[in-house]
Scaffold this motif. Structure first.
Motif, PDB file in Angstrom:
ATOM      1  N   ILE A 203     -15.665  -5.509  -6.360  1.00 24.51           N
ATOM      2  CA  ILE A 203     -14.515  -5.090  -7.119  1.00 24.51           C
ATOM      3  C   ILE A 203     -13.740  -6.219  -7.864  1.00 24.51           C
ATOM      4  CG2 ILE A 203     -12.195  -4.231  -6.742  1.00 24.51           C
ATOM      5  CD1 ILE A 203     -13.119  -2.073  -5.266  1.00 24.51           C
TER       6      ILE A 203
ATOM      7  N   GLU B 235      -7.543   5.169   1.270  1.00 27.34           N
ATOM      8  CA  GLU B 235      -6.833   4.045   1.598  1.00 27.34           C
ATOM      9  C   GLU B 235      -7.500   2.725   1.837  1.00 27.34           C
ATOM     10  OE1 GLU B 235      -4.585   5.279   5.068  1.00 27.34           O
ATOM     11  OE2 GLU B 235      -2.843   5.855   3.906  1.00 27.34           O
ATOM     12  N   ALA B 236      -8.669   3.162   2.509  1.00 19.93           N
ATOM     13  CA  ALA B 236      -9.595   2.063   2.668  1.00 19.93           C
ATOM     14  C   ALA B 236      -9.811   1.214   1.301  1.00 19.93           C
ATOM     15  CB  ALA B 236     -10.937   2.080   3.353  1.00 19.93           C
ATOM     16  N   CYS B 237     -10.291   1.817   0.474  1.00 22.09           N
ATOM     17  CA  CYS B 237     -10.494   1.395  -0.967  1.00 22.09           C
ATOM     18  C   CYS B 237      -9.112   0.476  -1.572  1.00 22.09           C
ATOM     19  CB  CYS B 237     -11.077   2.547  -1.699  1.00 22.09           C
ATOM     20  SG  CYS B 237     -12.698   2.742  -1.736  1.00 22.09           S
ATOM     21  N   TRP B 238      -8.079   1.353  -1.749  1.00 23.52           N
ATOM     22  CA  TRP B 238      -6.905   0.742  -1.965  1.00 23.52           C
ATOM     23  C   TRP B 238      -6.428  -0.521  -1.585  1.00 23.52           C
ATOM     24  CZ3 TRP B 238      -3.932   6.128  -1.819  1.00 23.52           C
ATOM     25  CH2 TRP B 238      -4.487   7.217  -2.703  1.00 23.52           C
ATOM     26  N   SER B 239      -6.448  -0.625  -0.063  1.00 19.55           N
ATOM     27  CA  SER B 239      -6.073  -1.642   0.631  1.00 19.55           C
ATOM     28  C   SER B 239      -7.216  -3.138   0.303  1.00 19.55           C
ATOM     29  CB  SER B 239      -6.075  -1.450   2.122  1.00 19.55           C
ATOM     30  OG  SER B 239      -7.397  -1.364   2.641  1.00 19.55           O
ATOM     31  N   LEU B 240      -8.312  -2.566  -0.210  1.00 17.99           N
ATOM     32  CA  LEU B 240      -9.249  -3.620  -0.412  1.00 17.99           C
ATOM     33  C   LEU B 240      -8.854  -4.093  -2.116  1.00 17.99           C
ATOM     34  CD1 LEU B 240     -12.569  -2.435   1.162  1.00 17.99           C
ATOM     35  CD2 LEU B 240     -11.058  -4.316   1.880  1.00 17.99           C
ATOM     36  N   GLY B 241      -8.074  -3.343  -2.705  1.00 18.25           N
ATOM     37  CA  GLY B 241      -7.885  -3.879  -4.050  1.00 18.25           C
ATOM     38  C   GLY B 241      -8.527  -3.026  -5.094  1.00 18.25           C
ATOM     39  N   ALA B 242      -8.913  -1.951  -4.673  1.00 15.72           N
ATOM     40  CA  ALA B 242      -9.883  -0.996  -5.725  1.00 15.72           C
ATOM     41  C   ALA B 242      -8.703  -0.375  -6.702  1.00 15.72           C
ATOM     42  CB  ALA B 242     -10.749  -0.336  -5.026  1.00 15.72           C
ATOM     43  N   THR B 243      -8.758  -0.045  -7.590  1.00 20.07           N
ATOM     44  CA  THR B 243      -7.846   0.691  -8.513  1.00 20.07           C
ATOM     45  C   THR B 243      -8.359   2.202  -8.355  1.00 20.07           C
ATOM     46  OG1 THR B 243      -9.638   0.717 -10.429  1.00 20.07           O
ATOM     47  CG2 THR B 243      -7.925  -0.848 -10.445  1.00 20.07           C
TER      48      THR B 243
ATOM     49  N   ASN C 151     -12.055   2.534   9.271  1.00 19.53           N
ATOM     50  CA  ASN C 151     -12.464   3.708   8.227  1.00 19.53           C
ATOM     51  C   ASN C 151     -13.353   2.658   7.050  1.00 19.53           C
ATOM     52  OD1 ASN C 151     -10.672   1.586   7.307  1.00 19.53           O
ATOM     53  ND2 ASN C 151      -9.204   2.792   5.906  1.00 19.53           N
TER      54      ASN C 151
ATOM     55  N   ILE D  33       1.037  -1.114  -0.160  1.00 16.59           N
ATOM     56  CA  ILE D  33       0.110   0.169   0.113  1.00 16.59           C
ATOM     57  C   ILE D  33       0.671   1.225   0.083  1.00 16.59           C
ATOM     58  CG2 ILE D  33      -0.226   0.159   2.450  1.00 16.59           C
ATOM     59  CD1 ILE D  33      -3.338   0.339   0.370  1.00 16.59           C
TER      60      ILE D  33
END
Lengths: 280, 289
Positions: free
Chosen positions: A137, B173-181, A121, A79
């Motif tokens: 997703i 950050e939450a989205c990215w960490s879940l693998g979202a582009t 969050n 990340i």
């Protein structure tokens, strides 16, 4: 109703380690870090990290602020990449595959390696949509029926012991929940995509003692099925809620061992001084 | 022991004077707005009627209604919004969510700030050169709308960028960490939660476009036209220019008419602004952070 369970999928694991997920796999580490160096721009945050995180265990990362434990955690699902100015050398093998390899797709990695943040969050969506977010997703355009989604939501929320308190308000905003419930929801939303490893970055620091206890209980609940790596500032928490502990200092791993052993008979002076509260 | 000393009393007097001074300044600020509105209301209302809004002008604009400029302004504003919003929002998304912090991005930001500072008459000349002559649109609704659009671009970009950046980083950050582009993150979380801010920016450009005269003078607005425009390549009358014309260029217009035109124009603008504020309050109230 046929409830899905979150048995681990083969995912990106190397040939030979997938399949049953039974004892032979237990001996192979879930995360294997070799000679990892990490820079933010010209600042080196991690030095020659060698570390094996055992599968299905709870491992805590402790150490004073700035020792690199959060950086280490964040490099395991890459990340930190989004910052744009980071550089790494060495290798991090997750389920046998080096995730620093250019061929690794970060999206697939993050499906296998979930993350729970310091401050809960949940996304500004309904409780139900939060649980389904990652699942939607990753499944792309594949159509999934409503009842199947309902089953996924129920299974995930049951797993984190949240189902009974939210089952009648799944369509309400997740941000209306208490912090403890929010943090549980943040764990629940990882489960539908069947991760192997869950990274937790001080998951209880925003919670009151009751919430902390609930999340720790949940970690024990998830243990075995998931490999959990938790960063904590709270040594008592590391002691009661983890099976192995890694002590870090100034960007290096000083000591790694079974939690009881590390706290009772630390091998290094720096570890002993830290856990006795002489600094940090 | 706790009685006021002479120094305390003097400080209290200064405090009072300062407070009154600031109050006075605030009142002075509001005064012009109230004066303008009340004069327009008093002098313009007698000429207002449904016919005034819905009929064509007659006798060399000294009688009849204001339908052509009213519709013309609606056309121009709608055209400028259609031209500006997709471009401005897309640029703002790039700048806020994708652009790395390097010299290229900084030059773009500088360009936006400077574009916002360009006087409207310069935009008018640019529109004349680019849209009317170079692209060959002639003086038309299309050319005038695009000119207004260029003028409004920086407003839309800045408002949108601020709206996007008001969405907390934790959600991204939450989205990215879940693998979202990035795009999935923008589509699912960032845009829905910055919608009210973007909308406010858009509405502000609407009111600005409705009131501008200079940019449309050379590019598509005419003094007088006996017909309603039939398409986007026709010229049109517009409220702001019409007001200028009947107030200064045409003899024999009844006194109440220019005031009525001004009143209609300002009502349109204020209504749009009020709508923007109401939407903002309404959508804000729904947020939970």
């Amino acid at each position: 109703m046929d409830k899905p369970t979150f048995e681990r999928s083969a995912g990106i694991s190397a040939p030979g380690t997938e399949g049953t997920g039974d004892p032979p796999a237990l001996s192979a580490p879930a995360v294997e870090i070799r000679q990892l160096n990490f820079w933010y721009g010209s600042f080196q945050a991690l030095f020659d990290i060698d570390l094996e995180i055992r599968r299905g265990r709870i491992t805590s990362l402790i150490g004073p602020s700035g020792c690199g434990k959060t950086t280490l955690l964040r490099s395991i699902n890459r990340i930190a990449d989004r910052l744009g100015y980071v550089r790494t050398t060495g290798s991090i093998r997750v389920l046998g595959q080096n995730i620093l390899d250019p061929s690794v797709e970060p999206v697939q990695l993050r499906k296998q390696v979930g993350m729970v943040f310091q401050r809960p969050n949940p996304l500004p969506l309904s409780i139900r949509d939060n649980v389904l977010f990652a699942h939607r997703i990753h499944r792309g355009k594949e159509a999934v029926g409503r009842s199947e989604e309902d089953a996924i939501v129920e299974a995930a929320l049951r797993k984190v012991l949240l189902w009974d308190s939210v089952k009648d308000r799944l369509h309400q905003k997740a941000l209306g929940l208490t912090l403890e419930e929010q943090q549980k929801l943040c764990i629940a939303r990882l489960l539908p995509v069947k991760p192997s490893v869950i990274l937790m970055d001080e998951p209880c620091s925003a919670l009151d003692p009751a919430g902390t206890e609930a999340v720790e209980e949940l970690m024990w609940e998830l243990r075995g099925e998931y490999t959990i790596l938790i960063v904590t500032h709270n040594m008592a928490q590391a002691r009661r809620a983890s099976e192995e502990t890694v002590f870090m200092l100034m960007g290096r791993v000083v000591e790694h061992g079974p939690t009881q052993e590390l706290f009772l008979t630390p091998r290094h002076r720096a570890t002993a001084d830290y856990i006795e509260g002489r600094y940090g | 022991m706790f009685e006021a000393t002479p120094l305390n009393r003097r400080n209290a007097r200064v405090e009072l004077v300062v407070k009154l001074l600031f109050l006075l300044m605030t009142v002075v600020l509001v005064l012009p707005v109230l004066t303008i509105l009340s004069i327009l209301l008093v002098k313009g209302t007698p000429a207002l009627s449904w016919e005034f809004l819905t009929t064509m002008p007659e006798k060399g604009m000294t009688a009849g209604g204001i339908l052509p400029p009213l519709l013309g302004t609606v056309w121009l504003v709608a055209g400028s919004v259609v031209a500006t919003v997709p471009l401005g929002v897309a640029a703002a998304i790039y700048l806020s969510e994708y652009a790395p912090d390097n010299w290229f991005t900084r030059i773009i930001n500088l360009a936006i700030v400077n574009l916002a500072g360009v006087p409207s008459i310069v935009h008018a000349l640019f529109g004349l050169g680019a849209f009317v002559l170079f692209f060959g649109f002639g003086t038309s609704i299309l050319a005038a709308s695009l000119t207004l659009g260029v003028m409004n671009l920086p407003v839309v970009i800045v408002a949108t960028r601020e709206a996007l950046q008001s969405v907390p980083r934790a959600f991204r950050e939450a989205c990215w960490s879940l693998g979202a582009t990035r795009w999935q993150t923008i589509r699912e979380v960032v845009l829905p939660n910055s919608f009210s801010g973007i909308l406010t920016g858009v509405i502000l450009t609407v009111s600005r476009a409705a009131g501008e005269t200079a940019p449309i003078m050379f590019t598509g607005a005419v003094f007088y036209s006996p017909f309603l425009p039939q398409g986007i390549f026709d010229e049109t009358m517009a409220m702001a220019l019409h007001l200028f014309v009947i107030a200064t260029q045409v003899p024999g217009v009844p006194e109440a008419v220019p005031f009525a035109v001004a009143l209609v124009l300002i009502t349109m603008v204020l209504a749009m602004n009020a709508l923007a504020i109401a939407l903002r309050v309404h959508l804000r109230g729904k947020k939970k952070w």
